[in-house]
Design a protein around this motif. Structure first.
Motif: not given
Ligand code: FE2
Ligand code: FE2
Length: 184
Positions: A8-15, A62-63, A128-134, A141-142
Motif C-alpha cells: 500500500i505504501l508503494a502505491e501511495l508513493r506511486q500516486d 487510504k492514507e 506539493r507541500n503536503h506530499m513532501q511532508w509525507e 514513520r509508517i
C-alpha cells in the motif's frame, strides 16, 4: 501483514509521482494564462477532475486509514497528526473550488483569469507541500511501524478503486490527459 502495508505504501508513493506530473501540467497552463498566452483549459479541467475523483476519493482515505493504524499501534510516532486531516480537507476544498471555476470557464461564464491562476498555483503549492511532508516524514514513520511488526492491517482494509488515468485501464474520458502526461 507487513507485506500488505508495504505494498500500500508503494502505491501511495506511486500516486504522489503521478500527482506531481499532473501538477506540472496545471502549473504550466497557469503560467500560460499569466503570460496572456492561450491556455489549455480543457487540460486543466481534466487534471482537476482526476484530482477530485482519485486522490481525494481514494488516495487520501487510504492514507487516513494507515495513519489511524499508526496512531493506534505506535502512538509515540503520531505527533502532529491532527494536521493531516486538516490538510486533506483543505486540499479537497481547494481542489473542488478550482474545478468548479474551471468548469465555469469552460461553460463560457465570466470568471476572472487571475483568480483562477492564483487558486491553481495555491492548490499546487499546498498539495506539493503536503506530499513532501509525507515523503520526508510521515511515510518514514509508517516504515518504522512496518519494521516493528505492529500492524495487523490487510489489503482488504483499504478502499479498492482503480486509478482512471495511471491504472491498468485508462478511462476513455482521460485519454487526452494521459497523452499529455510526461510518463518518463
Ligand atoms: Fe496525504
Ligand atoms: Fe499522499
Amino acid at each position: 501483514m507487513q507485506r500488505n502495508v508495504a505494498s500500500i505504501l508503494a502505491e501511495l508513493r506511486q500516486d504522489h509521482k503521478n500527482m506531481i506530473r499532473l501538477l506540472n501540467l496545471l502549473e504550466r497552463e497557469s503560467h500560460r494564462i499569466q503570460a496572456e498566452q492561450d491556455a489549455d483549459f480543457e487540460l486543466m479541467q481534466d487534471v482537476m477532475h482526476y484530482m477530485t475523483i482519485y486522490p481525494d476519493a481514494v488516495h487520501h482515505p487510504k492514507e487516513d486509514r494507515i495513519y489511524a493504524e499508526l496512531k493506534k499501534t505506535r502512538p509515540e510516532l503520531a505527533s502532529g497528526f491532527s494536521r493531516i486531516t486538516l490538510d486533506h480537507r483543505a486540499i479537497a476544498e481547494q481542489g473542488l473550488r478550482l474545478r468548479n471555476d474551471i468548469d465555469l470557464i469552460q461553460a463560457g461564464a465570466m470568471v476572472k483569469r487571475e483568480a483562477v491562476v492564483g487558486d491553481a498555483l495555491a492548490y499546487a503549492n499546498t498539495l506539493r507541500n503536503h506530499m513532501q511532508w509525507e515523503e520526508l516524514d510521515l511515510f518514514r514513520r509508517i516504515e518504522e511501524m512496518i519494521r516493528s511488526g505492529h500492524t495487523t492491517l490487510k489489503k482488504d482494509d483499504f478502499p479498492v478503486a482503480a486509478d482512471p488515468v495511471f491504472g491498468a485501464r485508462l478511462e476513455r474520458r482521460f485519454a487526452r490527459l494521459f497523452e499529455e502526461v510526461d510518463i518518463a
